[in-house]
Enzyme design. Structure first.
Site, PDB file in Angstrom:
ATOM      1  N   SER A  39      -8.335  38.846  47.534  1.00 35.08           N
ATOM      2  CA  SER A  39      -7.419  37.710  47.451  1.00 35.08           C
ATOM      3  C   SER A  39      -7.403  37.172  46.036  1.00 35.08           C
ATOM      4  O   SER A  39      -8.390  37.279  45.307  1.00 35.08           O
ATOM      5  CB  SER A  39      -7.868  36.597  48.400  1.00 35.08           C
ATOM      6  N   ASP A  40      -6.275  36.585  45.652  1.00 31.76           N
ATOM      7  CA  ASP A  40      -6.294  35.761  44.458  1.00 31.76           C
ATOM      8  C   ASP A  40      -7.169  34.548  44.782  1.00 31.76           C
ATOM      9  O   ASP A  40      -7.451  34.260  45.945  1.00 31.76           O
ATOM     10  CB  ASP A  40      -4.876  35.354  44.059  1.00 31.76           C
ATOM     11  N   TRP A  41      -7.600  33.835  43.758  1.00 33.88           N
ATOM     12  CA  TRP A  41      -8.580  32.765  43.909  1.00 33.88           C
ATOM     13  C   TRP A  41      -7.988  31.587  44.696  1.00 33.88           C
ATOM     14  O   TRP A  41      -7.160  30.860  44.193  1.00 33.88           O
ATOM     15  CB  TRP A  41      -9.089  32.345  42.530  1.00 33.88           C
TER      16      TRP A  41
END
Ligand SMILES: *[C@@H]1O[C@H](CO)[C@@H](O)[C@H](O)[C@H]1NC(C)=O
Ligand SMILES: *[C@@H]1O[C@H](CO)[C@@H](O)[C@H](O)[C@H]1NC(C)=O
Ligand SMILES: *[C@@H]1O[C@H](CO)[C@@H](O)[C@H](O)[C@H]1NC(C)=O
Ligand SMILES: *[C@@H]1O[C@H](CO)[C@@H](O)[C@H](O)[C@H]1NC(C)=O
Ligand SMILES: *[C@@H]1O[C@H](CO)[C@@H](O)[C@H](O)[C@H]1NC(C)=O
Ligand SMILES: *[C@@H]1O[C@H](CO)[C@@H](O)[C@H](O)[C@H]1NC(C)=O
Ligand SMILES: *[C@@H]1O[C@H](CO)[C@@H](O)[C@H](O)[C@H]1NC(C)=O
Ligand SMILES: *[C@@H]1O[C@H](CO)[C@@H](O)[C@H](O)[C@H]1NC(C)=O
Ligand SMILES: *[C@@H]1O[C@H](CO)[C@@H](O)[C@H](O)[C@H]1NC(C)=O
Ligand SMILES: CC(=O)N[C@H]1CO[C@H](CO)[C@@H](O)[C@@H]1O
Length: 878
Positions: free
Chosen positions: A295-297
């Site tokens: 996932s992106d942050w």
């Protein structure tokens, strides 16, 4: 059907290759609720398990062997980040102490190592794209990869092909390469190979249609005063998805990218990190992606759903920064134990992570992490958030090698000469040189003075946000020009205050040559600079660069303009000014900025780059723009990609709008003649859709968990040294409901378990799939195109020859780039440009059959020096 409607709405009639329709450039009304308003994504389950195909066989075998020995908790550890600021890197997962397997380190950025000292700051992706140089892409990737490797990083969070660059004002376009999918595809594939050759996993991002900063995250939007309940949704049709946005991701997957990062925003009203259609069907199914999706942050919004939809690693692990709770971690353990997620899905996550690790050879070249991204101090707490484990945390290892030289060369080769009235190259013997503009100068706080480069002070050599690295030094243009001119003890003056018009006029009047430096910046949405909330608010030069140029040129008949920018800028006010004798686009050159431009200005390097985007006369000419205001009340803003595949030059061509400088344009010190177009047809087998069925999901659960493990074996160890805020896989109760710590984080009663999501039985294969990158027959070479290029002048030069194809259908672009090469040619000599056309290059995406199809429309090949200078053409005969 909708596409036809959209085109009609744009005033576009059916067209073929040979005729361009006229259009007046009217852009679609941003508030118009078009056919893509509120669309949804079809569900696709189960999540495809990796099969080790396409060169991954050995890595797959090793990964399976490794995962077989893991316990449930150890597997969960491999998939879940320990939380923001929990470990040294910008993201780390849990370790497996029993096997001496250290916590994997994920770290920014796409142009160099972020937040660390003694690293290099490379030219940005969108700048090196202008080199159109495959070897350069790979070399840069390798150099970056080596620095990540030597700092002890497992995964480099780059390269970027999302954003692709749909909208010129898009804040992060500069991190990626080009709005053209073929140029981006070649660049990303070479960069991935370079990084992974160095023994580091590349993470190609952000998947997918992450084309603007506005509304990507609700808390960020709230910070700007926009109240929305959900992130915006990028709504697009299946053709634009395949022919445009997915294309470079296919190239990255085919090149073996070990990781892919799912994006913040929604796609068709389903979040990027829980969209089963984009991750399960498109990426792991059709494209046969063998690595893992992280996932992106803070882009994860659910526990069970994201796992079933194909996400493999939660980053940075906590629900949002510093909450100490996770959608995964304990909750993933519980979800496996209570059967919401089948254990084969967890096994597949872990196998994908480990296969990537073996694939790039990290079992052979793993250097311990020797820095801590949260401080430059030598000694400190290893766990920044928990403030524990004090000791040596920054070893200040200099990993730069000789990369500074490479960067200087790479940036020079990426510089584009847009105008030259015979004044370049300069000799260095000019009697009086005057340099203008804040963009020529050093910044008052030094090159790293603003965190994440979140300001525009001094010369611009990278944008802002997480896609940055710390400069080891930044050679400003003024420094380098002075050094150059002092070789001959020449006179050099400067005015770096853009608004000191009296001083500017005084210096300009005396000068024999004036060099005006101007810029335009942008970056990631969490930082706003001068009211540019990540995305640019307009395409103008910053600090009133247009007036600066006008003031200099008013008093100086030899004004050279150098543009440092994140993408296209409006140049109409000065490009035809007779006193503006040369214009150079130098992009975001990185640490050697001044030296690179001096090499070009004074003739040590011959300019040969070409624009990787269109420079339009006004922003409206691009037909699309940022959605700057929420358009759906407080519900998810609906960002409709009504233009389909018609972005950048495709839109200009379709609407017959003249750009100031077209895609693929760039000058050098000679001209070229194109002749002798020859097309060789290769006999290949007809295209065969992939058929058959997959194997069932392998069960690697040697420890027999499989929903039957006793939860008492997954409890907190009595002797664990707990780090505050850290995400762990353990349970704090044998009662699974209690252990889950609340219904919000992944219990099935809070989430919908889609049909087939837990089905580990053999599945039908996807016809357009079959191997990493898609059906292998898509890459069969159907034609080889050759043309002779003659250098008309007296200087050696390099020409970036380009091959375009008209696919011929009414909804097709007038032409699309399909091949290119940077060819070196001696004075009065010639060279042969050669490019292959694959089946994919000549196909359209057919939504009905869900496959690529070569239509019966006449296909025409064009060869020349830019998207609008194509002297050679020929119809393809199949
Ligand atoms: C441009 O074209 C659109 C669609 O065909 C039309 O509605 C509009 O009036 C035109 N505008 C101008 C300025 O001609
Ligand atoms: C989005 O919706 C459009 C229109 O229904 C459809 O053609 C397309 O395949 C969908 N794409 C995704 C990724 O859901
Ligand atoms: C999970 O990772 C953490 C952090 O690295 C570590 O302390 C713990 O021992 C690991 N748990 C297991 C079961 O390996
Ligand atoms: C060009 O520069 C000369 C001074 O060298 C000046 O007299 C003239 O007005 C300038 N022309 C323009 C168009 O600015
Ligand atoms: C600028 O003007 C000077 C003086 O008239 C002339 O000698 C010179 O050639 C001009 N330079 C250019 C680049 O036109
Ligand atoms: C796990 O469960 C599945 C489905 O119930 C079964 O087919 C498989 O044999 C089990 N595996 C193990 C290792 O128990
Ligand atoms: C904690 O206890 C377990 C089980 O007794 C043991 O295997 C492990 O080595 C201990 N860990 C530490 C850090 O002392
Ligand atoms: C542990 O259990 C308590 C209830 O006893 C619960 O409130 C808490 O959230 C749980 N902690 C975690 C990390 O799940
Ligand atoms: C092309 O034309 C042939 C003959 O009319 C037809 O059989 C075939 O289906 C057509 N192909 C496509 C892709 O439309
Ligand atoms: C069959 C198998 O791989 N068993 C492993 C289960 O986990 C324990 C540690 O908890 C290992 O020692 C076993 O080898």
């Amino acid at each position: 059907m909708w596409l036809k409607q959209a085109l009609l709405a744009l005033g576009v009639a059916s067209t073929s290759c040979l005729t361009q329709t006229s259009g007046n450039g009217t852009s679609p009304n941003p508030d118009h609720r078009g056919p893509l308003w509120g669309v949804s994504s079809p569900p696709f389950y189960p999540s495809p398990w990796m099969d080790g195909s396409g060169g991954w066989e050995e890595a797959y075998r090793k990964a399976q062997k490794f995962v077989k020995q893991l316990t449930l908790l150890e597997k969960v550890n491999l998939t879940t980040g320990v939380g923001w600021q929990g470990e040294e890197c910008v993201g780390n997962v849990g370790a497996i102490p029993r096997l001496g397997f250290r916590s994997l380190c994920m770290h920014d950025a796409p142009l160099g190592v972020r937040n660390v000292d003694y690293v290099s700051a490379f030219s940005a992706g969108g700048t090196v794209a202008a080199s159109w140089d495959r070897q350069l892409f790979r070399q840069r990737g390798y150099m970056m990869g080596s620095e990540f490797r030597d700092k002890g990083i497992d995964v480099q969070l780059g390269p970027v092909v999302g954003p692709l660059g749909r909208i010129p004002a898009g804040g992060r376009n500069w991190e990626g390469f080009s709005p053209d999918p073929v140029l981006s595809g070649v660049a990303v594939a070479q960069t991935v190979k370079g990084i992974q050759d160095a023994g580091v996993i590349a993470c190609t991002k952000h998947y997918i249609v992450n084309e603007q900063e506005h509304f990507r995250q609700t808390p960020e939007a709230a910070g700007y005063g926009y109240s929305i309940k959900e992130s915006s949704s990028s709504n697009l049709d299946d053709v634009a998805m395949h022919e445009l946005y997915l294309w470079p991701f296919a190239d990255a997957v085919r090149a073996g990218t070990g990781a892919i990062m799912c994006s913040y925003q929604q796609i068709n009203n389903s979040y990027g990190c829980q969209n089963s259609y984009t991750m399960n069907y498109l990426l792991k199914g059709e494209l046969g992606f063998q690595g893992f999706v992280m996932s992106d942050w803070q882009a994860q919004h659910s526990g069970v759903s994201s796992a079933l939809a194909g996400m493999d690693m939660s980053m940075p692990g906590d629900t949002s920064f510093l909450t100490g709770v996770s959608y995964w971690g304990t909750n993933l353990s519980v979800a496996i134990l209570n059967g919401s997620i089948p254990e084969w899905r967890l096994d597949d996550m872990a196998t994908r992570v480990m296969a990537s690790w073996y694939y790039v050879g990290r079992d052979k070249t793993s250097i311990p992490t020797n820095f801590n991204s949260w401080t430059r101090d030598t000694f400190g707490f290893r766990h920044e958030y928990g403030q524990t484990d004090y000791g040596l945390i920054n070893q200040h290892v200099d990993v730069r090698d000789e990369h500074g030289r490479g960067i200087r060369k790479q940036a020079a080769r990426s510089t584009v000469l847009l105008k030259n009235k015979g004044v370049l190259p300069l000799t260095g013997n000019e009697k009086f040189t005057a340099v203008f503009g804040h963009d020529a100068d050093d910044a008052p706080w030094g090159p790293n003075g603003c965190p994440d480069r979140g300001c525009n002070k001094g010369t611009l050599a990278m944008g802002w946000g997480s896609g940055t690295a710390e400069y080891p030094y930044l050679i400003s243009p003024l420094t380098a020009i002075q050094a150059k001119l002092l070789e001959n003890d020449k006179n050099i003056q400067f005015v770096t205050d853009n608004y000191a018009y009296g001083k500017i006029a005084f210096a300009a009047r005396q000068a024999s040559v004036c060099i005006a430096f101007v810029n335009a910046d942008s970056g990631e949405g969490y930082i706003s600079v001068d009211r540019n909330e990540g995305d640019r608010k307009d395409l103008k030069l910053w600090a009133d660069g247009e007036t600066l140029i006008q003031k200099v040129a008013a008093d100086c008949n030899n004004t050279i303009v150098v543009i440092h920018s994140v993408g296209p800028v409006i140049v109409s006010s000065f490009k035809d000014n007779p006193n503006v004798t040369a214009i150079l686009w130098a992009g975001l050159p990185g640490q050697q900025s001044g030296n690179s431009i001096v090499d070009i200005l004074y003739g040590d390097e011959i300019p040969g780059g070409k624009l990787p985007f269109t420079m339009g006369a006004k922003r409206e000419d691009y037909g699309v723009d940022i959605l700057y205001e929420p358009n759906n009340g407080d519900e998810a803003p609906q960002d409709e990609f009504n233009e389909g595949i018609l972005i950048d030059y495709r839109y200009f061509d379709k609407m017959n709008i003249a750009p100031d400088y077209e895609f693929g344009f760039g000058l050098t010190y000679t001209t070229f003649t194109y002749s002798n177009l020859q097309i060789q047809h290769h006999r290949v087998d007809p295209y065969k859709p992939t058929r058959g069925r997959t194997n069932p999901a392998p069960s690697l659960s040697g420890n027999g968990t499989n929903g039957t493990v006793d939860p008492s074996t997954a409890q907190w160890p009595a002797n664990l040294t707990y780090v505050l805020g850290y995400i762990y896989p353990y349970l704090n109760s044998t009662d699974l409901g209690t252990a889950a710590g609340g219904a919000d984080y992944g219990l099935p009663n809070d989430e919908y378990l889609p049909p087939h999501a837990t089905d580990g039985s053999s599945q039908p294969k996807i016809p357009a799939g079959g191997a990493p990158g898609g059906n292998p027959a898509l890459y069969d070479v159907l034609f080889t195109v050759r043309a002779t290029i003659t250098n008309d002048g007296d200087v050696p030069a390099e020409e970036i020859a380009q091959l375009y194809v008209c696919l011929g259908g009414p909804r097709d672009a007038v032409r699309v780039l399909r091949g290119f090469d940077r060819v070196s040619i001696q004075p009065k000599g010639s060279a042969v440009f050669e490019a292959d056309l694959t089946r994919r290059d000549l196909s359209n995406w057919d939504t009905g059959s869900q496959n690529w199809v070569i239509t019966n429309f006449t296909k025409t090949v064009y060869v020349g020096g830019s998207s609008r200078s194509l002297p050679l053409k020929q119809v393809l005969r199949f």
